[in-house]
Motif scaffolding. Structure first.
Motif, PDB file in Angstrom:
ATOM      1  N   UNK A 448       4.259  45.791  95.146  1.00 10.95           N
ATOM      2  CA  UNK A 448       3.808  46.675  96.207  1.00 10.95           C
ATOM      3  C   UNK A 448       2.324  46.971  96.091  1.00 10.95           C
ATOM      4  N   UNK A 449       1.737  47.500  97.143  1.00  9.01           N
ATOM      5  CA  UNK A 449       0.312  47.838  97.139  1.00  9.01           C
ATOM      6  C   UNK A 449      -0.024  48.806  96.005  1.00  9.01           C
ATOM      7  N   UNK A 450      -1.120  48.530  95.327  1.00 12.43           N
ATOM      8  CA  UNK A 450      -1.612  49.435  94.294  1.00 12.43           C
ATOM      9  C   UNK A 450      -1.051  49.195  92.908  1.00 12.43           C
ATOM     10  N   UNK A 451      -0.066  48.277  92.748  1.00 10.70           N
ATOM     11  CA  UNK A 451       0.482  48.018  91.411  1.00 10.70           C
ATOM     12  C   UNK A 451      -0.624  47.504  90.492  1.00 10.70           C
ATOM     13  N   UNK A 452      -0.706  48.104  89.318  1.00  9.12           N
ATOM     14  CA  UNK A 452      -1.698  47.737  88.303  1.00  9.12           C
ATOM     15  C   UNK A 452      -3.120  47.741  88.870  1.00  9.12           C
ATOM     16  N   UNK A 453      -3.325  48.630  89.853  1.00 10.74           N
ATOM     17  CA  UNK A 453      -4.665  48.782  90.414  1.00 10.74           C
ATOM     18  C   UNK A 453      -5.064  47.705  91.399  1.00 10.74           C
ATOM     19  N   UNK A 454      -4.106  46.883  91.826  1.00  7.38           N
ATOM     20  CA  UNK A 454      -4.402  45.809  92.776  1.00  7.38           C
ATOM     21  C   UNK A 454      -3.970  46.275  94.169  1.00  7.38           C
ATOM     22  N   UNK A 455      -4.921  46.345  95.078  1.00 12.98           N
ATOM     23  CA  UNK A 455      -4.658  46.927  96.398  1.00 12.98           C
ATOM     24  C   UNK A 455      -3.598  46.151  97.171  1.00 12.98           C
ATOM     25  N   UNK A 456      -3.701  44.838  97.213  1.00  8.03           N
ATOM     26  CA  UNK A 456      -2.763  44.013  97.971  1.00  8.03           C
ATOM     27  C   UNK A 456      -2.400  42.795  97.124  1.00  8.03           C
ATOM     28  N   UNK A 457      -1.416  42.925  96.250  1.00  4.00           N
ATOM     29  CA  UNK A 457      -1.090  41.837  95.311  1.00  4.00           C
ATOM     30  C   UNK A 457      -0.846  40.496  95.985  1.00  4.00           C
ATOM     31  N   UNK A 458      -0.168  40.496  97.123  1.00  6.36           N
ATOM     32  CA  UNK A 458       0.123  39.216  97.765  1.00  6.36           C
ATOM     33  C   UNK A 458      -1.145  38.515  98.236  1.00  6.36           C
ATOM     34  N   UNK A 459      -2.151  39.313  98.633  1.00  3.20           N
ATOM     35  CA  UNK A 459      -3.421  38.745  99.078  1.00  3.20           C
ATOM     36  C   UNK A 459      -4.398  38.579  97.917  1.00  3.20           C
ATOM     37  N   UNK A 460      -4.027  39.088  96.767  1.00  2.00           N
ATOM     38  CA  UNK A 460      -4.878  38.980  95.579  1.00  2.00           C
ATOM     39  C   UNK A 460      -4.074  38.384  94.415  1.00  2.00           C
ATOM     40  N   UNK A 461      -3.622  37.142  94.578  1.00  2.00           N
ATOM     41  CA  UNK A 461      -2.747  36.551  93.555  1.00  2.00           C
ATOM     42  C   UNK A 461      -3.408  36.463  92.185  1.00  2.00           C
ATOM     43  N   UNK A 462      -4.686  36.160  92.150  1.00  2.00           N
ATOM     44  CA  UNK A 462      -5.366  36.083  90.837  1.00  2.00           C
ATOM     45  C   UNK A 462      -5.337  37.452  90.167  1.00  2.00           C
ATOM     46  N   UNK A 463      -5.679  38.477  90.908  1.00  2.00           N
ATOM     47  CA  UNK A 463      -5.817  39.812  90.317  1.00  2.00           C
ATOM     48  C   UNK A 463      -4.492  40.343  89.787  1.00  2.00           C
TER      49      UNK A 463
END
Length: 539
Positions: A448-463
């Motif tokens: 979900x949004x914000x997990x481990x500080x990543x705003x949009x995990x699906x759009x930020x696969x590397x992060x």
């Protein structure tokens, strides 16, 4: 016993005080003493020591002043008219000095010493040599030579399957069996004293084996493997050098087993599908150098569950507080992971696969079903106790069961298990004690949004992969448990599928994790997104 022929002539007056000598020396000399016993320097074991005896004899009888002394301590001996005889009951291991001494008669000379008439030296080694087997420590490939190696007493003769060698100065031994039979083999060690030890070890064979240093694998369902077009696409990925392994599902989320298992419960519960021949499949893949991880969905089991319910084994199931099978969002049923029969069923399937040559067992659904702990009843676990220990115990039992086959095993774990173990009953450090690797399911599309500080995990696969692997690495730190993450190559929420796959692999590599298991339930992968495996790193 041997008589050494040594005779010592003595006089009745020997050692007496001067006044006594004047009288006694007028007599005839006494008959000489004879000494008999084992050869000097003899090494005894427990059996030969029990038969050993030393004697002093004389035709005139052995004087009372003559006796045996062992290492400067007088010992009790049997005395009759003409013979003095000593036989040890038991002696500790070591070297000994046995003497025949004449004790001086009391005189005014306080410095008078006993007279040594004869002596022997001998040693005792009554302890059988210990045998410690070092190799083989797991299954060997049938038809290939096997090295039997271990340690025992230095210089001992070691025999295995009619082949003999001698242990070196450190006790090490090694011999090669060119065609070792499967089953129990005897290993015998005989030391220099003749003490013998024997031990039996079971030599387990598997049809074939492929080992890889870095697993790069894709998930394959039974039906996909049985379908030529799907199978050829997977094999092409291997031929192109971008994967070296397949994660072949052995038992799936529906409780279905891909081959015709001989496990009794699999037959009775109707779990067998017979989609592929397991032994033929493993042999085919191994001939092409492909590593096989056999995926077993353990406790989500819609085949065993209804069978257990209908056959009076409700205790085999996770239940509601009302005593009904717990389903949650699953079709019936979720099995009780603390019940011995449920555990045995899953381990028996895994062992059957290991015997067929599967290289790894990859557990899935070794967890509790979704939902609050208070809503779950598992017979065998009090309602106020946590569930994590039972899952850890399952991994221990699996490790114990599979170890003799040389099969590694890992577990597919929820991404949240690293820092939220109670939500799913997966204690990562506890399970890591018994697993060769953990396979966290850290699919970007599932966060979900914000997990481990990543705003949009699906759009930020590397992060998101980068962030989650940092947490997972901390959980296995200090152990030799590897991290082989489940990444995704799916159509689900895919906006640029090849890019998303490449970014996940790149993030894992940047975290020092060069292995992966790739997930696509449809088994339709995007080969262009994968890197070629570096030469020399896969085998």
């Amino acid at each position: 016993m041997r008589r050494n022929g040594q005779r010592i002539g003595t006089w009745l007056c020997a050692g007496f005080a001067a006044v006594a000598v004047l009288t006694a020396c007028q007599g005839e000399p006494e008959a000489p003493l004879e000494f008999a016993g084992p050869e000097d320097g003899t090494l005894f074991n427990a059996d030969t020591l029990g038969e050993a005896a030393w004697e002093v004899s004389s035709d005139d009888g052995v004087p009372e002043t003559v006796g045996f002394v062992l290492d400067a301590h007088a010992v009790d001996a049997d005395r009759d008219a003409g013979t003095l005889r000593w036989s040890p009951d038991t002696l500790d291991d070591g070297e000994y000095h046995l003497a025949v001494q004449r004790t001086p008669v009391e005189t005014d000379d306080e410095a008078a010493e006993p007279e040594v008439l004869h002596e022997w030296r001998f040693a005792v080694d009554a302890t059988p040599p210990e045998i410690e087997l070092i190799s083989p420590d797991s299954a060997v490939v049938a038809g290939e030579p096997v090295v039997v190696a271990g340690t025992t007493e230095p210089g001992a003769a070691v025999t295995v399957a009619d082949q003999e060698t001698t242990a070196d100065q450190d006790g090490g031994f090694e011999l090669e069996l060119t065609d070792a039979p499967e089953g129990e083999l005897q290993i015998v060690a005989v030391d220099a004293a003749g003490n013998s030890s024997d031990d039996a070890f079971t030599l387990v064979t598997v049809p074939s084996r492929v080992e890889v240093d870095l697993v790069r694998s894709v998930h394959v369902t039974p039906h996909a493997w049985a379908t030529p077009s799907f199978r050829e696409r997977i094999l092409a990925m291997v031929d192109d050098g971008i994967i070296n392994s397949i994660a072949l599902t052995l038992k799936d989320e529906g409780g279905r087993i891909g081959w015709n298992s001989e496990v009794e419960l699999a037959i009775e519960s109707g779990a067998n599908e017979g989609v592929y021949d397991l032994e033929e499949t493993i042999a085919f893949l191994h001939e092409r150098g492909i590593h096989v991880a056999g995926r077993i969905v353990a406790f989500r089991d819609p085949k065993l569950g209804p069978w257990a319910r209908d056959n009076g084994h409700l205790d085999w199931l996770v239940q509601t507080t009302d005593g009904e099978p717990y389903t949650g969002r699953y079709e019936c049923c979720f099995t009780n992971f603390s019940h011995p029969d449920v555990i045995e069923y899953n381990l028996a399937i895994a062992e059957e696969a290991a015997r067929a040559g599967v290289d790894d067992i990859l557990w899935d659904y070794i967890r509790k079903p979704d939902g609050p702990r208070a809503n779950l009843v598992l017979e065998g676990i009090p309602n106020d106790e946590p569930l994590e220990p039972a899952i850890i115990e399952f991994t221990r039992l699996a490790d114990e069961r599979l170890s003799k086959y040389g099969v590694r095993h890992g577990a597919s774990l929820y991404g949240i298990a690293a820092d939220r173990p109670t939500q799913i009953a997966q204690d990562v450090p506890g399970m890591s004690q018994y697993l060769d690797y953990v396979a966290p399911m850290i699919y970007p599309s599932h966060w979900g949004p914000g997990e481990y500080g990543v705003a949009d995990p699906n759009r930020q696969p590397y992060d998101i992969i980068d962030a989650t692997l940092q947490v997972w690495k901390a959980q296995v730190e200090g152990t030799d448990t590897r991290i082989v993450p489940w990444l995704e190559d799916t159509t689900y929420r895919a906006w640029d599928r090849p890019h998303q796959v490449r970014e996940q692999i790149r993030a894992a590599r940047d975290q020092g994790v060069e292995e992966f298991l790739m997930w696509d339930p449809g088994v339709r992968y995007t080969p262009d997104a994968y890197d070629t495996i570096p030469q020399g790193r896969d085998e």
